[in-house]
Motif scaffolding. Structure first.
Motif, mmCIF file in Angstrom:
data_model
loop_
_atom_site.group_PDB
_atom_site.id
_atom_site.type_symbol
_atom_site.label_atom_id
_atom_site.label_comp_id
_atom_site.label_asym_id
_atom_site.label_seq_id
_atom_site.Cartn_x
_atom_site.Cartn_y
_atom_site.Cartn_z
ATOM 1 N N GLU A 2 13.682 -2.826 8.222
ATOM 2 C CA GLU A 2 13.861 -3.234 9.608
ATOM 3 C C GLU A 2 12.848 -4.306 9.988
ATOM 4 O OE1 GLU A 2 13.551 0.274 11.941
ATOM 5 O OE2 GLU A 2 15.120 1.276 10.839
ATOM 6 N N GLY A 3 13.194 -5.067 11.017
ATOM 7 C CA GLY A 3 12.248 -6.025 11.585
ATOM 8 C C GLY A 3 12.183 -7.320 10.804
ATOM 9 N N PHE A 4 11.476 -8.262 11.355
ATOM 10 C CA PHE A 4 11.305 -9.577 10.745
ATOM 11 C C PHE A 4 10.204 -9.514 9.706
ATOM 12 C CE2 PHE A 4 11.152 -13.999 10.240
ATOM 13 C CZ PHE A 4 9.829 -14.373 10.171
ATOM 14 N N VAL A 5 10.511 -10.011 8.525
ATOM 15 C CA VAL A 5 9.526 -10.045 7.446
ATOM 16 C C VAL A 5 9.559 -11.423 6.819
ATOM 17 C CG1 VAL A 5 8.866 -9.047 5.232
ATOM 18 C CG2 VAL A 5 9.821 -7.591 6.994
ATOM 19 N N MET A 6 8.384 -11.999 6.636
ATOM 20 C CA MET A 6 8.311 -13.299 5.971
ATOM 21 C C MET A 6 8.911 -13.166 4.579
ATOM 22 S SD MET A 6 6.981 -15.359 8.137
ATOM 23 C CE MET A 6 6.598 -16.765 7.127
ATOM 24 N N GLY A 7 9.559 -14.190 4.094
ATOM 25 C CA GLY A 7 10.277 -14.145 2.834
ATOM 26 C C GLY A 7 9.395 -14.147 1.605
ATOM 27 N N ASN A 8 8.643 -13.112 1.363
ATOM 28 C CA ASN A 8 7.815 -13.001 0.180
ATOM 29 C C ASN A 8 8.278 -11.785 -0.610
ATOM 30 O OD1 ASN A 8 5.853 -12.537 -1.743
ATOM 31 N ND2 ASN A 8 4.184 -13.182 -0.425
ATOM 32 N N ALA A 9 8.965 -12.040 -1.708
ATOM 33 C CA ALA A 9 9.547 -10.956 -2.507
ATOM 34 C C ALA A 9 8.488 -10.028 -3.079
ATOM 35 C CB ALA A 9 10.395 -11.541 -3.624
ATOM 36 N N SER A 10 7.247 -10.485 -3.229
ATOM 37 C CA SER A 10 6.204 -9.615 -3.782
ATOM 38 C C SER A 10 5.877 -8.449 -2.847
ATOM 39 C CB SER A 10 4.934 -10.413 -4.086
ATOM 40 O OG SER A 10 4.314 -10.837 -2.886
ATOM 41 N N LEU A 11 6.243 -8.578 -1.580
ATOM 42 C CA LEU A 11 5.985 -7.495 -0.625
ATOM 43 C C LEU A 11 7.134 -6.492 -0.568
ATOM 44 C CD1 LEU A 11 4.479 -9.566 2.332
ATOM 45 C CD2 LEU A 11 3.250 -8.290 0.573
ATOM 46 N N ASP A 12 8.278 -6.833 -1.148
ATOM 47 C CA ASP A 12 9.446 -5.954 -1.082
ATOM 48 C C ASP A 12 9.172 -4.535 -1.580
ATOM 49 O OD1 ASP A 12 10.876 -7.970 0.105
ATOM 50 O OD2 ASP A 12 12.080 -8.446 -1.679
ATOM 51 N N PRO A 13 8.497 -4.354 -2.722
ATOM 52 C CA PRO A 13 8.238 -2.976 -3.168
ATOM 53 C C PRO A 13 7.385 -2.183 -2.176
ATOM 54 C CG PRO A 13 7.833 -4.518 -4.957
ATOM 55 C CD PRO A 13 8.055 -5.329 -3.713
ATOM 56 N N TRP A 14 6.473 -2.869 -1.500
ATOM 57 C CA TRP A 14 5.638 -2.198 -0.509
ATOM 58 C C TRP A 14 6.457 -1.820 0.719
ATOM 59 C CZ3 TRP A 14 1.086 -0.254 -1.663
ATOM 60 C CH2 TRP A 14 0.440 -0.740 -2.793
ATOM 61 N N LEU A 15 7.388 -2.684 1.093
ATOM 62 C CA LEU A 15 8.250 -2.368 2.230
ATOM 63 C C LEU A 15 9.228 -1.243 1.873
ATOM 64 C CD1 LEU A 15 8.761 -5.963 3.555
ATOM 65 C CD2 LEU A 15 7.503 -4.104 4.659
ATOM 66 N N GLU A 16 9.646 -1.181 0.610
ATOM 67 C CA GLU A 16 10.470 -0.056 0.164
ATOM 68 C C GLU A 16 9.671 1.242 0.246
ATOM 69 O OE1 GLU A 16 11.895 -1.141 -3.712
ATOM 70 O OE2 GLU A 16 13.056 -2.829 -2.912
ATOM 71 N N LEU A 17 8.386 1.164 -0.071
ATOM 72 C CA LEU A 17 7.520 2.336 0.058
ATOM 73 C C LEU A 17 7.364 2.730 1.520
ATOM 74 C CD1 LEU A 17 5.908 4.389 -1.544
ATOM 75 C CD2 LEU A 17 3.989 2.795 -1.565
ATOM 76 N N ALA A 18 7.296 1.757 2.411
ATOM 77 C CA ALA A 18 7.261 2.047 3.856
ATOM 78 C C ALA A 18 8.545 2.750 4.279
ATOM 79 C CB ALA A 18 7.057 0.771 4.664
ATOM 80 N N ASP A 19 9.681 2.311 3.739
ATOM 81 C CA ASP A 19 10.957 2.973 4.033
ATOM 82 C C ASP A 19 10.938 4.418 3.540
ATOM 83 O OD1 ASP A 19 11.943 0.629 5.147
ATOM 84 O OD2 ASP A 19 13.078 0.057 3.349
ATOM 85 N N GLU A 20 10.392 4.616 2.337
ATOM 86 C CA GLU A 20 10.312 5.966 1.780
ATOM 87 C C GLU A 20 9.407 6.856 2.638
ATOM 88 O OE1 GLU A 20 9.255 8.241 -2.415
ATOM 89 O OE2 GLU A 20 9.572 6.069 -2.440
ATOM 90 N N LEU A 21 8.309 6.298 3.114
ATOM 91 C CA LEU A 21 7.421 7.056 3.988
ATOM 92 C C LEU A 21 8.129 7.399 5.293
ATOM 93 C CD1 LEU A 21 4.722 8.332 4.710
ATOM 94 C CD2 LEU A 21 3.886 6.056 5.341
ATOM 95 N N GLU A 22 8.891 6.467 5.830
ATOM 96 C CA GLU A 22 9.633 6.738 7.056
ATOM 97 C C GLU A 22 10.659 7.861 6.838
ATOM 98 O OE1 GLU A 22 11.290 4.117 10.623
ATOM 99 O OE2 GLU A 22 12.239 3.641 8.708
ATOM 100 N N GLN A 23 11.328 7.845 5.697
ATOM 101 C CA GLN A 23 12.271 8.917 5.374
ATOM 102 C C GLN A 23 11.555 10.254 5.225
ATOM 103 O OE1 GLN A 23 14.279 7.441 1.890
ATOM 104 N NE2 GLN A 23 15.257 5.777 3.035
ATOM 105 N N PHE A 24 10.335 10.228 4.677
ATOM 106 C CA PHE A 24 9.523 11.433 4.564
ATOM 107 C C PHE A 24 9.207 11.997 5.947
ATOM 108 C CE2 PHE A 24 5.194 13.186 4.745
ATOM 109 C CZ PHE A 24 5.330 14.276 3.907
ATOM 110 N N VAL A 25 8.813 11.127 6.860
ATOM 111 C CA VAL A 25 8.502 11.549 8.226
ATOM 112 C C VAL A 25 9.722 12.193 8.874
ATOM 113 C CG1 VAL A 25 7.910 10.711 10.549
ATOM 114 C CG2 VAL A 25 6.615 9.900 8.562
ATOM 115 N N GLN A 26 10.875 11.556 8.708
ATOM 116 C CA GLN A 26 12.110 12.113 9.275
ATOM 117 C C GLN A 26 12.426 13.480 8.667
ATOM 118 O OE1 GLN A 26 14.855 8.908 8.474
ATOM 119 N NE2 GLN A 26 14.146 7.709 10.234
ATOM 120 N N PHE A 27 12.259 13.609 7.355
ATOM 121 C CA PHE A 27 12.482 14.895 6.688
ATOM 122 C C PHE A 27 11.541 15.963 7.250
ATOM 123 C CE2 PHE A 27 10.559 17.709 3.523
ATOM 124 C CZ PHE A 27 11.641 18.560 3.280
#
Length: 123
Positions: A2-27
């Motif tokens: 979600e949200g605006f992210v500068m186009g740097n593919a090296s950050l994608d795995p970290w943002l995927e980890l943020a998504d996983e953490l968000e799913q953890f919080v929801q769980f």
């Protein structure tokens, strides 16, 4: 993601980890495993179990004029501190009442998964 992210593919795995953490919080909220505390005024509030880290990670990625390495370090710090805090809360007995349940096992699996991915990304 979600949200605006500068186009740097090296950050994608970290943002995927943020998504996983968000799913953890929801769980955790759905499983009613989030510790609560009572404020001085008597109001009950939930303890932050990763919400602020998700926000920090996404905000770091979206910062326009920050070097990518600094963004990555900020995201790494946010997830590392969250995992450390979760383990500390476990040691303090915050999740004691759920031990031995399928929800507790799932919580531990998710924490282990995030910790493994964080270590992999940090290398």
């Amino acid at each position: 993601m979600e949200g605006f992210v500068m186009g740097n593919a090296s950050l994608d795995p970290w943002l995927e980890l943020a998504d996983e953490l968000e799913q953890f919080v929801q769980f955790m909220h759905a499983a009613l495993l989030v510790p609560r505390r009572t404020k001085a005024c008597g109001e009950i509030e939930f303890v932050d179990i990763g919400e602020s880290a998700v926000a920090r990670m996404r905000a770091s990625a979206a910062r326009r004029w920050t070097f990518s390495a600094w963004k990555r370090w900020q995201m790494e710090d946010a997830i590392r501190m969250t995992i450390y805090t979760l383990y500390r809360k476990m040691a303090d007995g915050a999740f004691y009442s759920s031990e031995g349940t399928p929800e507790h096992d799932e919580m531990m699996r998710r924490i282990g998964s995030m910790e493994g991915k964080m270590k992999e990304l940090s290398e």
